[in-house]
Structure formats: C-alpha cells, structure tokens
Design a protein around this motif. Structure first.
Motif, PDB file in Angstrom:
ATOM      1  N   GLY A 110       0.721  -1.284  -0.137  1.00 14.15           N
ATOM      2  CA  GLY A 110       0.044  -0.058  -0.197  1.00 14.15           C
ATOM      3  C   GLY A 110       0.910   1.277  -0.018  1.00 14.15           C
ATOM      4  O   GLY A 110       2.096   1.315   0.153  1.00 14.15           O
ATOM      5  N   HIS A 145       3.061   5.519  -4.057  1.00 16.59           N
ATOM      6  CA  HIS A 145       2.147   4.942  -4.114  1.00 16.59           C
ATOM      7  C   HIS A 145       2.411   3.716  -5.247  1.00 16.59           C
ATOM      8  O   HIS A 145       2.075   3.797  -6.493  1.00 16.59           O
ATOM      9  N   ALA A 168      -3.111   2.991   4.227  1.00 13.32           N
ATOM     10  CA  ALA A 168      -1.878   3.525   3.905  1.00 13.32           C
ATOM     11  C   ALA A 168      -1.075   4.064   4.966  1.00 13.32           C
ATOM     12  O   ALA A 168      -1.709   4.148   6.032  1.00 13.32           O
TER      13      ALA A 168
END
Ligand SMILES: Cc1cc2nc3c(=O)[nH]c(=O)nc-3n(C[C@H](O)[C@H](O)[C@H](O)COP(=O)(O)O)c2cc1C
Ligand code: FES
Lengths: 645, 177
Positions: free
Chosen positions: A35, A90, A69
C-alpha cells in the motif's frame, strides 16, 4: 583517560552489527507493508504552514475511504517555500514517489480520493518525482534540487527524527563504531586532514581545536554543542536538530572519544521547544541502544549527553559567554586566552562546536578526509548551509558546496527575486555580517571571500532584499538588535552601539545632520577596536558595509529627507491618485486601521496625513484595475486634499 | 477574582518549591531552576526569586541580576492569550513592525505589556523559524503566516470569541454538574 587506545575491534563492531540488523529488520517490516506511504514534513516550518492539519486530513480521509496507507512523519526537507511538503509513494499506481508542494488539508483530501483511490496523481499539483522515471519530470531536474550538495542535511526530510532505527538503517552510527576501533589521535588527525572549519561563524579549524584539549592531559574534557543560534533571521541549526538529531549526537560522541571526554552538553535555545523535545528524545533512544552511557557500544568508553536550555541572549552564542551562563551567571564574555579548549566550563577543557560542525563528523569518518576535500574550496572544504529568505522565490534552507557564487545561489538555486523586482542587496551573516550589492554577486561563498567583501559567513542567515528595502533602515534594524543584546561589559560596545543606533534612527526619521556619515564611520571603527568579543567587534559591520556600498542612500536621507527604498515611514507618504480612483468602491476606506482615509464632500478620496500610520494596507486593498494608491518620498511631495471640496 | 489568582499563584509557588528539591544546590542550576519556576507560574514574581535565592544560598539581587539578563524570563504575568510578533530579519523586511503596531493599537497596550483583564499580552520575538511565511505572528500556540495589518483585528476578535465560547461551555458544564 586522555589518549584512548583502540579498543578490541570486535566489541564495537559486534555491538553495532546487532543494532544495525535490528534496525534493518524494522525498516524492512515497515517497507514490506503493501500500500501507499505518505511522507509529511513536520519540522517547525512545516507545522507553521499547517502540516499537522494536513496529517489529520489524510488520516481522516484514509479512514473514511477505507484505504490502508502508512503515514510517515519526517523532518524538514529544506524547501520551506513549498510547505507543507508531502511525498506520496504509491507503488500500485505505477507512478514513482511524487513530491507535492503546499498540501493543504483540502488538497490532502483530494489526493486521497483521486490519487490513492483512483490512481490519478493530479499532474497540476506535482512539483516532481523524487526519482528519475519516464512519466513525470524528476525534482532533480530543478536547480533548487540538483545544485545542492547535501552532507549535513543528507538525511533531513528523509527519516523520522523520532526513530533512531531509521537513522541506523541508513548507516547512522557506523562512523562511531569505526571511530572506536581507532586511536583518538588518529581521529583528530582525520578531522585535521579534512580541513573542516567550524560552522559557527568564525571558521576555526575543528581538528586543531580538538587537538588543544590533548595538551590538557590532567583534566577530563567536556564537549559542548552550540545550538544557541541567536541570529534573528536564521534557523538552520534548529531545523537540523529537528530533522536529524542523531547525526549531531554521533559527531559529539566521536568528539568525546577523540578528546577524552565523558560528558557532552547540547546548549539549545529554550525558544526552540520542538528541537528541545526531539533532541531529548534522541538522547534517550541513544541511551537505550548503548550509544550513550557507561559503555558506548559495549566498550569501556563512557559518554553521556545532557541538554541545557539557553535562555535567549544573543551574546550567549559566544563561547565564553555560553560557558558563563551554564555556570549560572550573566552571559558576559571573557578575555581569551585561555581558550575554552584549555579552560572552559568549571575550568575544565571544553570543546565547543556548532551543530553543523558536529554533523560533518560522521560523513568525514565514513567517507574520508579526501572525499570531504573534494567538496568546496581549498581553504574552505565542505558545504555551507544558508537559510535564504526575504525577497526570493524559493526561500528555505540550502546546502551548497563552498565556493558557489552568490548569483548562483540566489538566482539559479533560489529562483531570483519575485514580482519582477530588482535585486538590491543581500545581507549575509546576520547582525555581524554585512549587506553586499549587485557588484558582489559573483563573489564565491566561503569564509575568506565573504570576510574580504566586508560581510561574513557568520551564522548562515541570508536575507535577499529588493528595490523596496532601505539600507539605512536595515542597518538600524541590526543595530537595534545588537544594542539590546550587548552584555554591557565593554563601554565601546554598550554606549557605542547605542549612539550608532541613535544616529541611524534620526536618519530614518529625516532628522539627519551634516557630519552624521563621518560620525557613523568613526564610531564604527572605535567600537570594533574597543570591544572584547565578537559581538562588539562585528556589530558595526552592517553600518560599515552599507556606508561603503550604499552611501548615496545615506546622503538622500540626510540632504533630501528622501528614502529611495520608500521604507522609512516618516519619510514616505501615501495619497490617492484621483484620476484613477473609482471613488465609490471604498475598499481603501474600509481597510484602513486608523480611519485615515476619508471621502470629501465631492466624493473624492483623501488620506489624512496626520492620522496615516503608513501601513500600506490601502495600497494592497486597491483593486489592480484602479491601482490608485501612490507612495512617495520625501513625504512633502504628497498633494493636499481638503475634507471639503 | 484577584484573590483567586493570588491563591492559585501561592499554590503554584508551593509546587515549584517542592520541585526545587530535585535540583542540586549548585549555582550552575540557577537557569534551569528559573526555567522550571517560570514554567509553573508563567512568570517570575519576586517571592519566587527570593525562594530560589534562598535555596541556592545566593542574594536575591544576584538572582534578579541573572534573571533580567536573559530574554526568556519575564517579571509580569503574561496574558491568557499571549501574542508574539516576529521581528526577525525576514519578518522585519516584510513589515513585521507594522503588524506589531497594529496589535498594540488594537489591544491598547505596548509591546511587553498585558491587557488589564489579563486576556492578551503582546511581545516581539526574533525569528520563529518560518521566515518563508514572513511576516509571522504567533497567537498562543498557533502560528499565523503572511500576516497583514488588516488580519490583526479579525484575529483578536476570533480569539476573544473563542475564549468566550470556552468560558460559556465551562460555565454550563459546572452548572449541570
Ligand atoms: C556574538 C556572538 C554570537 C555567536 N553565536 C553563535 C551561535 O549562535 N552559534 C554558534 O555555533 N556559534 C556562535 N558564535 C561563535 C562561537 O563563539 C564559537 O566560535 C563557535 O560556537 C565555535 O564552534 P565552531 O568552531 O564549530 O564554529 C557566536 C559568536 C559571537 C561573538
Ligand atoms: S524572521 Fe520571522 S520567522 Fe524568521
């Protein structure tokens, strides 16, 4: 114990290996979580710009949308103009890690939805990618990034200052482990060979200072880190302490080993609460890892660090005054010699170095004296760190190799002057430094060239000034500061700075007299000669340099009562150009804090000069379409508008 | 009102007295001790200075002489909403002095003073470390960057309203208890 003999090599090495492996494991565990990762800069400058709100906004938005996250708080990246700075990594989106400037709470929410959830990085908000790639220009394509050379600030903004593991995982404290395997003389030799000069302003060779303590065999040395940073316009020491405190601790422990000390003290301003908190935390962590304490990395070398909070007196940055204040006295400097390295705190030999000086030690031990000498100039190896502020596009902290010119720093790296204004001067070195005009833009930045030009490296504060600044007023500003901060011990400093300030204040009020310029010159020279410490010796520098390079401004103030920079308020006045005024919009009248703007019986606008405080608010408020507010100097040029008519 | 403040202060002073014992009786501890006392009381009233002097075996004038040397120490109680206006170099060249003046005018006090109701105090500080946001003012813990003279009035008003709201909430709470 003065001359430490090398300790059985295996001991520190094994101890280090253990903490390194442990740190790597934790680091890998962090990195292996799938993540996105969001890095937010939360040093003082970031917090000031709203980084904590940004963080909460991310947390909230992530929770709302059920996105997994990790938020990672880091120190300051040095790009203060872009705060709050956020880097989003990301991997699933296929994009490289991206640097976003000025991420407000709203932007944070938007990026969470659009980038983290839907995969659109919103190109219009991107400054660049942090690594080279084919999709997004890299930040390294910009001069603000690629012309910097980071030695001291290498890890600032990359690691979490509250997590010692992150420092260790990026090779932190390996220099300490290496040092403990060597002879103390060898380390001093290395520092000498590197040519490192003290970053606290004067540029004294660090290795030599450390060596002095070797002559004081009978007494234990004390290591002091000077984080007083009294320059009223500089903040790099604070930022480094807040962004990577362990690099400073590491330098101090190595210094302690080399000079035979058991005790280290960080003298940090009480006004820097976040720095105090983070450094205290770092010291506790280092103790828990046996980097500080009775046996550093399991060896028989003992060293511990305490924090002393300085109480905010500029003169206490001077080393002998600093020592006095730690002994519980007023911070008045004393005559040297004896130097602190001979007789310092409680008469024990004391090594005092600046934050940045200590931060250079670990890289030197790791990469060698030769490597350090490849950076910068022959006489001033290494890098210089400036807080570049004032009229400049990309303000913030910049670390450059010594020898880079002022022009490159101000125009290439920091983007030049905003709003199409002209460069006028750059003030370097804070209250001890001087103002240099455009002719000096090609001066290389190093200890000796700057001193030659009349400024000095000083603290590393750099204020860029455009055409709207008044050099007389800037000199007055600094004298106001040094006059207040003079400890009062030397008559020339105590009374001389007061007289200089009086004259300068008169000039800025339009009460200059013939002969004032000579008087300023005379006083300045006398103060320099008649003062004991660096404060008095350098306090006249802002006056002397501005007199040398901007004499015409002084003359205009005296003869014409005119301030060419239109900054001295007594010498300027505002009025409203009626040809351009819309007359009915009333914005100027509404914004005036003292009700000085009036409307005449004829619906004209006027400014009552007796009431006007010259804040300039009406000029800001006046819509650009009309642009009707004018500023003039001398004040007598202003047209008279009666209340009636 | 005055009595409660005084009683409150006496209690805090007692607290500080107890904390004193954790410091060794060495002159080198003078500044850390003064910092501790100021942290408790928000300023250094004369009884506190006398107490420190007695503890360290110094004269009160000696302690006062050291305390007044340093900018950190204050001898008047600060307002409940202390306002610090930055007049560091970067803020000064961007008009920090005008911001300070506006606060002084709005609150009808001079720099270094506290309003009679002890709500606000105004002081100047040198560089709060965010010159890129100059000019800067700090209200309580919150930093306000890119200040403008016209923002001053709104800021003072907002703080007043927030304090009133808090007081009202506290009142309601104590009434319902
Ligand atoms: C008025 C005055 C203020 C000073 N302020 C500081 C300061 O804030 N930080 C600092 O490191 N050195 C300051 N210095 C320099 C110190 O006296 C000393 O030279 C320095 O800490 C030595 O460290 P270095 O060799 O690493 O530069 C100041 C000197 C003077 C005369
Ligand atoms: S000068 Fe005001 S924040 Fe630095």
């Amino acid at each position: 114990m003065k001359k430490a003999t090398p300790i059985n090599k295996d001991i520190p090495e094994q101890a280090y290996d253990r903490i390194y492996k442990q740190a790597m494991q934790r680091q890998e565990a962090f990195l292996s979580v799938p993540g996105p990762r969001i890095h937010i800069g939360t040093a003082t400058c970031g917090i000031a710009a709203g980084a904590l709100e940004t963080r909460s906004a991310f947390e909230e938005a992530l929770a709302q949308r059920n996105i997994d996250a990790q938020i990672h708080t880091v120190g300051c990246f040095g790009h203060c103009y872009a705060e709050p700075v956020v880097i989003i990594d990301h991997p699933d989106s296929g994009f490289p890690p991206i640097f976003y400037p000025e991420v407000t709470s709203a932007k944070a929410k938007m990026l969470t939805t659009l980038f983290l959830q839907e995969g659109d990085p919103r190109f219009e908000h991107i400054l660049g990618a942090t690594v080279a790639n084919e999709m997004i220009p890299s930040i390294m394509d910009f001069a603000r990034f690629n012309q910097e050379k980071r030695v001291v600030m290498e890890k600032c903004g990359q690691i979490d200052p509250e997590n010692i593991d992150e420092y260790i995982a990026s090779d932190g404290y390996s220099a300490l482990a290496k040092s403990l395997q060597r002879d103390s003389v060898e380390i001093i030799d290395l520092v000498k060979k590197s040519g490192l000069r003290g970053r606290g302003g004067a540029g004294f060779p660090t290795g030599l200072k450390w060596e002095f303590t070797q002559n004081e065999q009978d007494n234990e040395t004390i290591v002091v880190c000077n984080a007083d940073e009294g320059d009223p316009g500089a903040y790099m020491d604070r930022t480094i302490l807040e962004s990577n405190p362990h690099q400073i601790l590491e330098g101090m422990v190595i210094c302690g080993y080399a000079t035979g000390a058991r005790r280290g003290i960080i003298y940090v301003r009480a006004e820097y609460p976040l720095a105090v908190k983070l450094v205290t935390h770092a010291v506790e962590q280092a103790r828990a890892y046996s980097i500080l304490g009775q046996s550093v990395l399991n060896t028989d070398f003992a060293f511990d660090i305490e924090i002393f909070q300085g109480s905010g007196a500029f003169v206490c940055g001077e080393e002998t005054a600093l020592i006095r204040s730690m002994e519980g006295h007023r911070g008045a400097p004393r005559y040297r010699p004896p130097y602190p390295a001979q007789k310092g705190l409680h008469n024990l030999p004391t090594v005092i170095n600046n934050v940045k000086t200590f931060a250079c030690i670990a890289p030197i031990v790791n990469k060698g004296a030769q490597w350090f000498r490849t950076i910068g100039t022959k006489q001033s190896p290494g890098t210089a760190i400036f807080s570049v502020v004032g009229s400049v596009v990309h303000a913030g902290l910049v670390e450059i190799p010594m020898g880079v010119t002022l022009r490159t720093l101000i125009f290439d790296i920091c983007g030049g002057i905003p709003d199409n204004k002209q460069f006028k001067a750059v003030q370097i070195g804070g209250p001890s430094g001087g103002c240099l005009p455009a002719e000096f833009l090609d001066t290389p930045i190093d200890f000796d060239s700057l001193t030659e030009a009349g400024a000095m490296m000083g603290s590393g504060g750099m204020v860029v000034m455009d055409e709207d600044s008044c050099m007389v007023d800037v000199a007055r500003f600094f004298l106001d500061f040094t006059q207040k901060e003079s400890c009062g011990k030397c008559t020339f400093c105590r009374i001389g700075t007061h007289q200089l300030l009086n004259i300068l204040a008169r000039l800025t009020r339009g009460e200059g007299r013939e002969g004032d310029i000579d008087l300023l010159d005379d006083f300045s020279v006398d103060i320099k000669n008649g003062s004991l410490c660096g404060l008095g010796k350098t306090a006249p520098n802002p006056v002397l340099t501005s007199l040398r390079y901007f004499k015409d401004e002084y003359i205009a103030h005296i003869n014409e009562k005119c301030c060419p920079g239109m900054a001295c308020r007594t010498l300027t006045a505002f009025y409203i150009e009626l040809d351009q005024c819309a007359r009915g919009c009333d914005l100027c009248e509404a914004c005036c804090p003292v009700e000085a703007v009036f409307t005449t019986s004829n619906r004209k606008k006027g400014i009552d000069q007796a009431l006007c405080v010259k804040c300039g608010e009406c000029q800001v408020a006046c819509p650009p379409d009309y642009d009707a507010v004018r500023k003039v100097s001398p004040a007598a040029l202003v047209p008279v508008i009666e209340h009636t008519g | 009102m005055k009595e409660t403040t005084d009683a409150n202060e006496a209690a805090l002073l007692q607290d500080a007295r107890k904390r004193l014992e954790t410091f060794a009786k060495e002159r080198g501890n003078l500044i850390p001790i003064l910092q501790m006392v100021q942290e408790k009381l928000a300023y250094l009233p004369s009884p506190a200075l006398a107490m420190v002097a007695e503890y360290l075996g110094m004269t009160a004038s000696d302690v006062y002489g050291v305390a007044t040397f340093y900018n950190q120490f204050r001898f008047q109680p600060p307002g409940r909403n202390p306002i610090k206006v930055c007049l560091g170099t970067a803020c000064y060249v961007k008009g920090g002095d005008i911001i300070l003046e506006n606060f002084e005018r709005k609150l009808k006090i001079r720099e270094g003073d506290t309003t009679p109701d002890r709500e606000f105090s105004v002081e100047r500080v040198a560089c709060v470390g965010c010159c890129a946001l100059a000019p800067v003012a700090v209200a309580g813990e919150t930093l306000h960057g890119h200040m403008q003279p016209s923002k001053v009035e709104g800021l003072v008003l907002r703080i007043r309203m927030e304090t009133q709201k808090k007081e009202k909430e506290a009142d309601e709470k104590s009434n319902s208890d």
